[in-house]
Motif scaffolding. Structure first.
Motif, PDB file in Angstrom:
ATOM      1  N   ASN A 129      57.244  51.498   8.301  1.00 29.20           N
ATOM      2  CA  ASN A 129      56.205  52.284   7.629  1.00 29.20           C
ATOM      3  C   ASN A 129      56.752  52.807   6.305  1.00 29.20           C
ATOM      4  O   ASN A 129      57.682  53.615   6.296  1.00 29.20           O
ATOM      5  N   ILE A 130      56.183  52.349   5.194  1.00 22.46           N
ATOM      6  CA  ILE A 130      56.671  52.817   3.894  1.00 22.46           C
ATOM      7  C   ILE A 130      55.543  53.488   3.121  1.00 22.46           C
ATOM      8  O   ILE A 130      54.365  53.141   3.275  1.00 22.46           O
ATOM      9  N   VAL A 131      55.934  54.455   2.304  1.00 23.07           N
ATOM     10  CA  VAL A 131      54.970  55.126   1.436  1.00 23.07           C
ATOM     11  C   VAL A 131      55.409  54.894  -0.002  1.00 23.07           C
ATOM     12  O   VAL A 131      56.585  55.045  -0.337  1.00 23.07           O
ATOM     13  N   LEU A 132      54.462  54.464  -0.852  1.00 24.95           N
ATOM     14  CA  LEU A 132      54.738  54.237  -2.269  1.00 24.95           C
ATOM     15  C   LEU A 132      54.457  55.530  -3.022  1.00 24.95           C
ATOM     16  O   LEU A 132      53.346  56.070  -2.949  1.00 24.95           O
ATOM     17  N   LEU A 133      55.463  56.007  -3.741  1.00 21.52           N
ATOM     18  CA  LEU A 133      55.397  57.308  -4.402  1.00 21.52           C
ATOM     19  C   LEU A 133      55.703  57.170  -5.882  1.00 21.52           C
ATOM     20  O   LEU A 133      56.330  56.199  -6.302  1.00 21.52           O
ATOM     21  N   GLY A 134      55.318  58.159  -6.661  1.00 15.31           N
ATOM     22  CA  GLY A 134      55.665  58.149  -8.079  1.00 15.31           C
ATOM     23  C   GLY A 134      54.581  58.777  -8.930  1.00 15.31           C
ATOM     24  O   GLY A 134      53.437  58.950  -8.498  1.00 15.31           O
ATOM     25  N   HIS A 135      54.959  59.120 -10.140  1.00 15.61           N
ATOM     26  CA  HIS A 135      54.032  59.700 -11.105  1.00 15.61           C
ATOM     27  C   HIS A 135      52.884  58.722 -11.368  1.00 15.61           C
ATOM     28  O   HIS A 135      53.050  57.507 -11.211  1.00 15.61           O
ATOM     29  N   GLY A 184      53.111  52.377 -11.235  1.00 18.53           N
ATOM     30  CA  GLY A 184      52.979  51.003 -10.741  1.00 18.53           C
ATOM     31  C   GLY A 184      52.913  50.858  -9.230  1.00 18.53           C
ATOM     32  O   GLY A 184      53.142  49.770  -8.696  1.00 18.53           O
ATOM     33  N   LYS A 185      52.552  51.911  -8.525  1.00 19.40           N
ATOM     34  CA  LYS A 185      52.506  51.866  -7.051  1.00 19.40           C
ATOM     35  C   LYS A 185      51.466  50.865  -6.552  1.00 19.40           C
ATOM     36  O   LYS A 185      51.755  50.034  -5.684  1.00 19.40           O
ATOM     37  N   THR A 186      50.266  50.949  -7.092  1.00 21.96           N
ATOM     38  CA  THR A 186      49.189  50.059  -6.647  1.00 21.96           C
ATOM     39  C   THR A 186      49.517  48.607  -6.977  1.00 21.96           C
ATOM     40  O   THR A 186      49.258  47.700  -6.175  1.00 21.96           O
ATOM     41  N   SER A 187      50.134  48.379  -8.143  1.00 19.97           N
ATOM     42  CA  SER A 187      50.531  47.015  -8.525  1.00 19.97           C
ATOM     43  C   SER A 187      51.610  46.474  -7.592  1.00 19.97           C
ATOM     44  O   SER A 187      51.613  45.292  -7.249  1.00 19.97           O
ATOM     45  N   LEU A 188      52.534  47.361  -7.163  1.00 21.33           N
ATOM     46  CA  LEU A 188      53.580  46.928  -6.231  1.00 21.33           C
ATOM     47  C   LEU A 188      52.954  46.536  -4.892  1.00 21.33           C
ATOM     48  O   LEU A 188      53.335  45.522  -4.296  1.00 21.33           O
TER      49      LEU A 188
END
Length: 712
Positions: A12-18, A22-26
């Protein structure tokens, strides 16, 4: 049908960042690499799997967390894509509560941004194992070394390089991996890279970074340290185990390279996630609010935690949950620990953005959703009957902004109440308050973007128009000196009349003050007022001037007037009232007479006791980069703030100030505009403070006009 993946093979991973990192692109790259989608969507084209909501497509950024899943080399990876703006922090916190690893994206052109720092505070709170990924290395202004330096400054030397780019900017297409000691060379369109030996001109740097990585891994494990000293190296399995242990203990944060725009580096990152990152059963056991630790074990008692609710038109509420123990099957009946209600999970789903996939069961460690749980909400634990497990809730932050809301159309009040209830159900960081004091419905939220989303939902989902108003300020009234007053209430209109005369003294109340001077105390009552402060009520009647049975009526009158102070109509606090004389009539005196006499005597005395209006003052804390402190302090001072101090917190300056609540309207929007979103703030009620004479006079005049209009 049994679950396709066991607990050890679910990540289970969560994509984080300002915002914009690029979270959605990743997430798109990961789905594309795994073959779940045959074309990588993009935000400009509004066709990404995770940003599927019309509002997200309209604004071109994530607003809600999205659950996706992919399969990679025998593993299932659940991916939660989160928004990057602090207004939507509730979505991030909910995702962190159920994720087992975080991937923090940094923009190679922008470095570490304030949104990253804000999110980092929460990852520290949850002790989430963390990967850093520097994205946009193909950007013209990409600067890997600067971004790495800032990451180490902000998050410590635990940030350890696993990959670095051979070149940056438009020519970026080679990544050197110092864990595998391999160079990945990509075609212009990205995708699967060619694996090559590290070029001679990069060997010295790669060897140095490889040693740093091995030493960082070994330093967190005595057994590995001994092996490293013996052999001067660690093999791949030893590195894998050491990295995993160090990540779980928050002792090491591996750093990778990406271009999500050109799909470079995501496959290697996914390989690291399935090969090294911990599964839920490798993380420390859950410590419930009461009872023994709960291990993530498919054979254990069934227990799941609801972390998010989404309302689906024509379908109902969709509850997102993580299975913390046991195996949950469709049709299972579980008990809600919070309210004791039994809930039947008729259907279980895997979620792929806005799509639902029916499954028969979900095992410990997995994340899924179910429909129509009538009595279950965010932060609730569902478990097998007789288990009594209460998993720790998510602590959502307090709001930073308040507006008054009302329906534009008369008669839509009930419809608005239902819409607000639904919004609150979906978003626990949105608070709704019906204030009898201010005679307004208040919406408390995280900021102007958060408010804009609430408005959009009300107008587009609930199909009604609303308007936002400036909230009224809950002033208080008190007095600064003693005053006496006598009031006679006399009314004769045929038959029984009304008669009551009351003499009272009112004084400013403070703890430990001496007994009333020159009066004989017969009784005393101290009342803690619901709105703060005290009323102390003395019976100082001598010789039976007023019968004791009428004293509660006088108190009732005083309390009634204290709920609508004589100066501004605000609540009155911290007053001592001594009833010391009066008169009765053998026939006409009754409770209502003395209640009215009490009201009028109190009002008269109050006007002569040097009345003072108090205003609520909030403690405000602003975190901003050093170059913006002057502008932020200037803005605070323009709002009548008393700046108390400045301190360094991490890489930011922390400004603390006391600011009148009346001056904080739209502060959130102004601060965002002033700092281009590079600052954050929090606030809480501090105290009541005296208002200036000029402002008190202005408020009193406004109140008099309102009263005159009401009477007209």
């Amino acid at each position: 049908m049994a679950s396709e993946f066991d607990t050890a093979h679910v990540k289970n991973i969560v994509l984080l960042g300002h915002a914009g990192s690029g979270k959605t692109s990743l997430a798109e790259c990961m789905l594309f690499e795994a073959g779940l989608i045959n074309r990588k969507g993009s935000i400009p084209e509004k066709n990404t799997v995770s940003d599927y909501h019309p509002l997200e497509q309209e604004r071109s950024n994530s607003i809600f967390s999205s659950l996706l899943h992919t399969r990679w080399r025998g593993y299932k990876i659940n991916i939660i894509d989160t928004p990057g703006y602090s207004d939507f922090v509730g979505e991030v916190l909910a995702a962190l509560r159920v994720a087992d690893t975080g991937v923090m994206l940094l923009d190679a052109a922008e470095g570490v941004e304030v949104g990253t720092d804000i999110i980092w505070e929460y990852t520290e709170q949850f002790k989430t194992p963390m990967i850093f990924a520097i994205n946009k290395l193909d950007h013209d202004k990409a600067d890997f070394d600067k971004t790495l330096r800032e990451a180490k400054e902000h998050f410590g030397n635990k940030v350890t390089v696993v990959q670095y780019p051979r070149q940056q900017g438009a020519g970026f297409h080679e990544i050197i991996d110092v864990l595998r000691m391999t160079m990945y060379k990509f075609k212009d369109i990205g995708g699967k890279p060619e694996k090559l030996p590290i070029p001679d001109d990069e060997k010295e740097r790669a060897d140095k970074l490889h040693r740093e990585l091995v030493e960082a891994v070994a330093s967190n494990d005595e057994a590995l340290m001994e092996k490293y000293f013996d052999k001067g190296e660690l093999d791949e399995d030893e590195m894998k185990d050491g990295l995993k242990k160090a990540m779980i203990n928050h002792d090491l944060f591996p750093l990778f390279c990406l271009s999500t725009e050109r799909n470079m580096g995501s496959g290697r990152l996914m390989g690291f996630i399935d090969n090294v990152c911990p599964s839920a059963n490798e993380r420390p056991a859950e410590q419930p609010m009461s009872g023994k630790a709960l291990k993530c074990d498919a054979e254990g008692p069934t227990c799941l935690f609801v972390y998010k609710t989404v309302s689906e038109p024509h379908v109902g509420d969709l509850s997102f949950f993580k299975v913390f123990s046991g195996t949950v099957k469709s049709g299972a009946e579980l008990v809600n620990e919070t309210n004791g209600v039994s809930e039947k999970l008729n259907q279980l789903f895997l979620i792929e953005g806005n799509k639902r996939v029916n499954v028969n069961e979900l095992t410990a460690g997995d994340i899924g959703a179910t429909l129509k749980l009538r009595n279950t909400h965010v932060n609730n634990t569902l478990h097998a009957r007789g288990q009594n497990v209460d998993l720790k809730p998510i602590n959502f932050p307090p709001p930073n902004m308040t507006v008054a809301i009302e329906a534009t159309q008369k008669g839509d009040e009930e419809k608005l109440a239902q819409a607000l209830h639904q919004l609150r159900e979906e978003d626990p960081t949105l608070l709704v308050e019906v204030s009898p004091e201010l005679k307004q419905t208040l919406l408390h939220c995280q900021g102007d973007m958060h408010l804009a989303v609430a408005r959009w939902k009300i107008e587009n989902v609930h199909k009604m128009q609303v308007k936002f108003n400036k909230p009224r300020i809950p002033y208080r009234e008190t007095i600064r000196k003693a005053a006496d007053a006598t009031y006679r209430h006399k009314k004769q209109s045929g038959g029984a009349g009304q008669f009551g005369e009351v003499s009272m003294r009112i004084e400013p109340y403070y703890e430990g003050m001496p007994e009333p001077h020159g009066l004989t105390v017969r009784g005393r009552e101290t009342i803690d007022l619901p709105w703060g402060g005290k009323l102390v009520y003395y019976n100082c009647i001598v010789g039976g001037a007023i019968d004791a049975r009428f004293l509660p009526s006088i108190l009732k009158g005083v309390m009634e007037k204290m709920q609508e102070g004589p100066i501004t109509g605000s609540y009155v606090r911290d007053v001592r009232v001594s009833v010391f004389d009066g008169k009765m009539h053998p026939v006409d005196s009754n409770d209502i007479s003395f209640k009215i006499a009490g009201i009028m005597a109190f009002k008269d005395a109050f006007q002569h006791a040097d009345p003072q209006v108090l205003e609520p003052v909030n403690q405000v804390m602003v975190l901003c980069p050093e170059d913006l402190t002057g502008a932020v302090i200037g803005e605070l001072q323009s709002r009548r703030a008393l700046v108390e101090g400045m301190d360094t917190e991490g890489n930011f300056q922390k400004i603390t100030a006391k600011v009148p609540l009346a001056e904080l309207h739209e502060f959130s929007s102004t601060l965002r505009s002033l700092t281009q979103g590079r600052a954050k703030f929090s606030m809480h009620f501090d105290s009541y403070a005296p208002l200036s004479f000029e402002m008190q006079k202005k408020l009193a005049q406004e109140h008099s006009k309102e009263e005159a209009l009401t009477m007209a």
